[in-house]
Scaffold this active site. Structure first.
Site, PDB file in Angstrom:
ATOM      1  N   GLU A 153       0.835  -1.193   0.000  1.00 52.60           N
ATOM      2  CA  GLU A 153       0.000   0.000   0.000  1.00 52.60           C
ATOM      3  C   GLU A 153       0.871   1.243   0.000  1.00 52.60           C
ATOM      4  O   GLU A 153       1.934   1.283   0.623  1.00 52.60           O
ATOM      5  CB  GLU A 153      -0.912  -0.011   1.232  1.00 52.60           C
ATOM      6  CG  GLU A 153      -1.862  -1.189   1.190  1.00 52.60           C
ATOM      7  CD  GLU A 153      -2.893  -1.197   2.308  1.00 52.60           C
ATOM      8  OE1 GLU A 153      -3.934  -1.822   2.122  1.00 52.60           O
ATOM      9  OE2 GLU A 153      -2.667  -0.583   3.367  1.00 52.60           O
TER      10      GLU A 153
ATOM     11  N   CYS B 296       3.373   8.623   1.002  1.00 55.21           N
ATOM     12  CA  CYS B 296       3.849   7.715   2.047  1.00 55.21           C
ATOM     13  C   CYS B 296       4.091   6.360   1.391  1.00 55.21           C
ATOM     14  O   CYS B 296       3.179   5.734   0.869  1.00 55.21           O
ATOM     15  CB  CYS B 296       2.796   7.622   3.154  1.00 55.21           C
ATOM     16  SG  CYS B 296       3.254   6.482   4.461  1.00 55.21           S
TER      17      CYS B 296
ATOM     18  N   CYS C  94       6.472  -6.519   7.817  1.00 55.54           N
ATOM     19  CA  CYS C  94       7.593  -5.988   8.605  1.00 55.54           C
ATOM     20  C   CYS C  94       7.935  -7.007   9.681  1.00 55.54           C
ATOM     21  O   CYS C  94       7.055  -7.628  10.265  1.00 55.54           O
ATOM     22  CB  CYS C  94       7.200  -4.661   9.260  1.00 55.54           C
ATOM     23  SG  CYS C  94       8.540  -3.936  10.257  1.00 55.54           S
TER      24      CYS C  94
ATOM     25  N   CYS D 242       5.983  -4.486  16.205  1.00 52.74           N
ATOM     26  CA  CYS D 242       5.507  -3.541  17.223  1.00 52.74           C
ATOM     27  C   CYS D 242       4.053  -3.870  17.564  1.00 52.74           C
ATOM     28  O   CYS D 242       3.247  -4.174  16.675  1.00 52.74           O
ATOM     29  CB  CYS D 242       5.638  -2.102  16.732  1.00 52.74           C
ATOM     30  SG  CYS D 242       7.345  -1.692  16.309  1.00 52.74           S
TER      31      CYS D 242
ATOM     32  N   CYS E 107       0.881  -2.184  15.694  1.00 50.88           N
ATOM     33  CA  CYS E 107       0.964  -1.906  14.255  1.00 50.88           C
ATOM     34  C   CYS E 107       0.493  -3.103  13.438  1.00 50.88           C
ATOM     35  O   CYS E 107       0.987  -4.219  13.615  1.00 50.88           O
ATOM     36  CB  CYS E 107       2.418  -1.575  13.906  1.00 50.88           C
ATOM     37  SG  CYS E 107       2.711  -1.430  12.131  1.00 50.88           S
TER      38      CYS E 107
ATOM     39  N   CYS F  29      -1.459   5.801   9.672  1.00 51.19           N
ATOM     40  CA  CYS F  29      -0.278   5.100  10.175  1.00 51.19           C
ATOM     41  C   CYS F  29      -0.668   3.831  10.901  1.00 51.19           C
ATOM     42  O   CYS F  29      -1.550   3.845  11.751  1.00 51.19           O
ATOM     43  CB  CYS F  29       0.457   5.950  11.200  1.00 51.19           C
ATOM     44  SG  CYS F  29       1.322   7.295  10.476  1.00 51.19           S
TER      45      CYS F  29
HETATM   46  N1  SAH Z   1       8.916   0.994  10.406  1.00 49.62           N
HETATM   47  C1  SAH Z   1       9.118   2.382  10.488  1.00 49.62           C
HETATM   48  C2  SAH Z   1       8.307   3.180   9.492  1.00 49.62           C
HETATM   49  C3  SAH Z   1       6.878   2.761   9.225  1.00 49.62           C
HETATM   50  S1  SAH Z   1       5.703   2.994  10.506  1.00 49.62           S
HETATM   51  C4  SAH Z   1       8.839   2.876  11.902  1.00 49.62           C
HETATM   52  O1  SAH Z   1       8.248   2.147  12.674  1.00 49.62           O
HETATM   53  O2  SAH Z   1       9.266   3.976  12.213  1.00 49.62           O
HETATM   54  C5  SAH Z   1       5.406   4.765  10.527  1.00 49.62           C
HETATM   55  C6  SAH Z   1       4.923   5.274  11.882  1.00 49.62           C
HETATM   56  O3  SAH Z   1       3.578   4.840  12.157  1.00 49.62           O
HETATM   57  C7  SAH Z   1       5.781   4.761  13.027  1.00 49.62           C
HETATM   58  O4  SAH Z   1       6.112   5.806  13.915  1.00 49.62           O
HETATM   59  C8  SAH Z   1       4.844   3.783  13.681  1.00 49.62           C
HETATM   60  O5  SAH Z   1       5.181   3.551  15.004  1.00 49.62           O
HETATM   61  C9  SAH Z   1       3.508   4.449  13.510  1.00 49.62           C
HETATM   62  N2  SAH Z   1       2.387   3.550  13.788  1.00 49.62           N
HETATM   63  C10 SAH Z   1       2.367   2.201  13.664  1.00 49.62           C
HETATM   64  N3  SAH Z   1       1.177   1.715  14.042  1.00 49.62           N
HETATM   65  C11 SAH Z   1       0.419   2.772  14.413  1.00 49.62           C
HETATM   66  C12 SAH Z   1      -0.937   2.907  14.885  1.00 49.62           C
HETATM   67  N4  SAH Z   1      -1.728   1.850  15.017  1.00 49.62           N
HETATM   68  N5  SAH Z   1      -1.380   4.156  15.172  1.00 49.62           N
HETATM   69  C13 SAH Z   1      -0.581   5.229  15.002  1.00 49.62           C
HETATM   70  N6  SAH Z   1       0.674   5.161  14.535  1.00 49.62           N
HETATM   71  C14 SAH Z   1       1.183   3.954  14.259  1.00 49.62           C
HETATM   72 FE1  SF4 Z   2       7.412  -2.368  11.515  1.00 52.81          FE
HETATM   73 FE2  SF4 Z   2       5.077  -1.303  12.178  1.00 52.81          FE
HETATM   74 FE3  SF4 Z   2       7.037  -1.414  13.980  1.00 52.81          FE
HETATM   75 FE4  SF4 Z   2       7.258   0.287  11.894  1.00 52.81          FE
HETATM   76  S1  SF4 Z   2       5.712   0.349  13.536  1.00 52.81           S
HETATM   77  S2  SF4 Z   2       8.812  -1.122  12.705  1.00 52.81           S
HETATM   78  S3  SF4 Z   2       6.209  -0.924  10.306  1.00 52.81           S
HETATM   79  S4  SF4 Z   2       5.982  -3.191  13.062  1.00 52.81           S
END
Ligand code: SAH
Ligand code: SF4
Length: 354
Positions: free
Chosen positions: A90, A103, A110, A114, A117, A333
């Site tokens: 996406e 974006c 990934c 986290c 996410c 995000c």
């Molecule tokens: N992997 C990288 C970049 C992609 S995620 C990273 O984690 O930095 C981009 C941003 O979206 C990151 O700061 C991530 O923590 C945030 N993000 C992930 N899941 C989210 C959610 N459910 N609500 C808000 N932000 C989120």
């Molecule tokens: Fe990966 Fe999502 Fe964590 Fe970014 S926030 S490192 S995309 S698992």
């Protein structure tokens, strides 16, 4: 067939030469592909007929297919793209923030897992190639008629860019190429969850994007509970890497902080965050959780977010609160996931065995 979509200019020059043509034609070719978004050699009218014919038999310019395009009430657009092997990713277009922003994804899924996410839920399916990373920009800019306009790029789609380092760096060089889109690195922001050795490697690169670091907590304990990578590279390791990261004048590292109700959003957390960031040229971007089915956290209410932000501001930090653009189309995000192609769930595995 050579895929020109993944070649830097110097590689394209070598390729044109290998076809028995002069190197300078590569610049014309690069301009057609990257500046005009043209991939059909027959339309590249300033190339000689011989060269066009040679390209027709020896080369392609791969471009993913748009399989779905959703437009949000707020103008955000989410594109689901299918690549040559059928995998989907996406990419999101966010208008007027104040610039136009793309974006972009760097991986299918990934590996970092986290806890909040959805992309992390997929696990890592595979890395994207430089061709696939840059193609998102080419395709969106062409579709939205923005090839001639200026726009920003954030590597905040699916995936962890520093976990796919070489392809990501090659993509940045290709986007920066003056005869192509000539995107200045200041217009590109790379977001990482804190792969410390790769942050140090990035610090040596001639083409330096803006850096965003996903911090999400103010103590090792809390960060460890929501960011599994913290067990390998602690919050302090990440902060130390930020302190030695070379920054251009007036530049700051953006620290992203997903706010999870009752987990990391107390006044005490805010005060600790101020201490953690002392001595770092920082700005903080608060991201109230974008909730989704299967994510075991809640979004704090606006009053909580504002109070947290106020504590940071009162102690001299630069703070912004990210608006969740495109939530109605699940483009915000952490909401990027392409169903049905991640690792098999236990239930799927079981069903397959039965
Ligand atoms: N992997 C990288 C970049 C992609 S995620 C990273 O984690 O930095 C981009 C941003 O979206 C990151 O700061 C991530 O923590 C945030 N993000 C992930 N899941 C989210 C959610 N459910 N609500 C808000 N932000 C989120
Ligand atoms: Fe990966 Fe999502 Fe964590 Fe970014 S926030 S490192 S995309 S698992």
């Amino acid at each position: 067939m050579v895929d020109l979509a993944g070649l830097e200019l110097k590689e394209l020059e070598d390729f044109v030469e290998s076809l028995g043509h002069r190197r300078f034609h590569a610049k014309q070719l690069y301009r057609w592909i990257w500046k005009r978004g043209v991939t059909d050699f027959a339309q590249m009218t300033n190339l000689g007929r011989d060269l066009r014919a040679a390209l027709g038999t020896a080369a392609t310019v791969s471009t993913p297919e748009v399989v779905r395009r959703d437009v949000s009430e707020d103008g955000t657009q989410k594109f689901v793209l299918r690549m040559a092997d059928g995998r989907q990713i996406e990419s999101v277009f966010i208008p007027d923030t104040p610039a136009q922003t793309f974006c972009v994804s760097t991986q299918v899924g990934c590996a970092m897992g986290c806890a909040f996410c959805l992309t992390g839920r997929m696990g890592l399916v595979r890395n994207l190639s430089a061709a696939e990373i840059t193609a998102q920009v080419r395709l969106l800019a062409r579709t939205l008629d923005l090839l001639d306009k200026s726009f920003n790029i954030v590597l905040m789609g699916m995936g962890e860019p520093l976990h796919n380092y070489d392809a990501t760096m090659k993509a940045l060089r290709m986007l920066n190429e003056p005869v192509g889109l000539a995107l200045h690195p200041k217009r590109i922001t790379l977001s990482t969850v804190g792969l410390v050795p790769m942050m140090d490697k990035l610090a040596q690169e001639p083409l330096m994007p803006n850096l965003a670091v996903s911090l999400h907590a103010a103590t090792e304990e809390t960060r460890g509970a929501i960011v599994p990578l913290n067990r390998k590279y602690s919050m302090q390791d990440v902060i130390d890497a930020c302190k030695r990261f070379p920054l251009a004048k007036r530049r700051r590292i953006m620290f992203e902080y997903v706010m999870l109700a009752g987990v990391n959003d107390s006044n005490e957390d805010a005060r600790k965050l101020v201490k953690v960031l002392a001595g770092v040229k920082a700005k903080v971007n608060l991201l109230p959780l974008n909730a989704a089915a299967g994510i075991p956290f809640e979004r704090p209410d606006d009053a909580r977010v504002n109070e947290f932000a106020k504590i940071l501001v009162d102690r001299g930090l630069m703070v912004s609160v990210r608006k969740s653009r495109g939530r109605d189309i699940r483009a915000a995000c952490g909401q990027l996931i392409v169903e049905g192609q991640g690792r098999q769930s236990a239930a799927q595995r079981l069903a397959a065995e039965l």
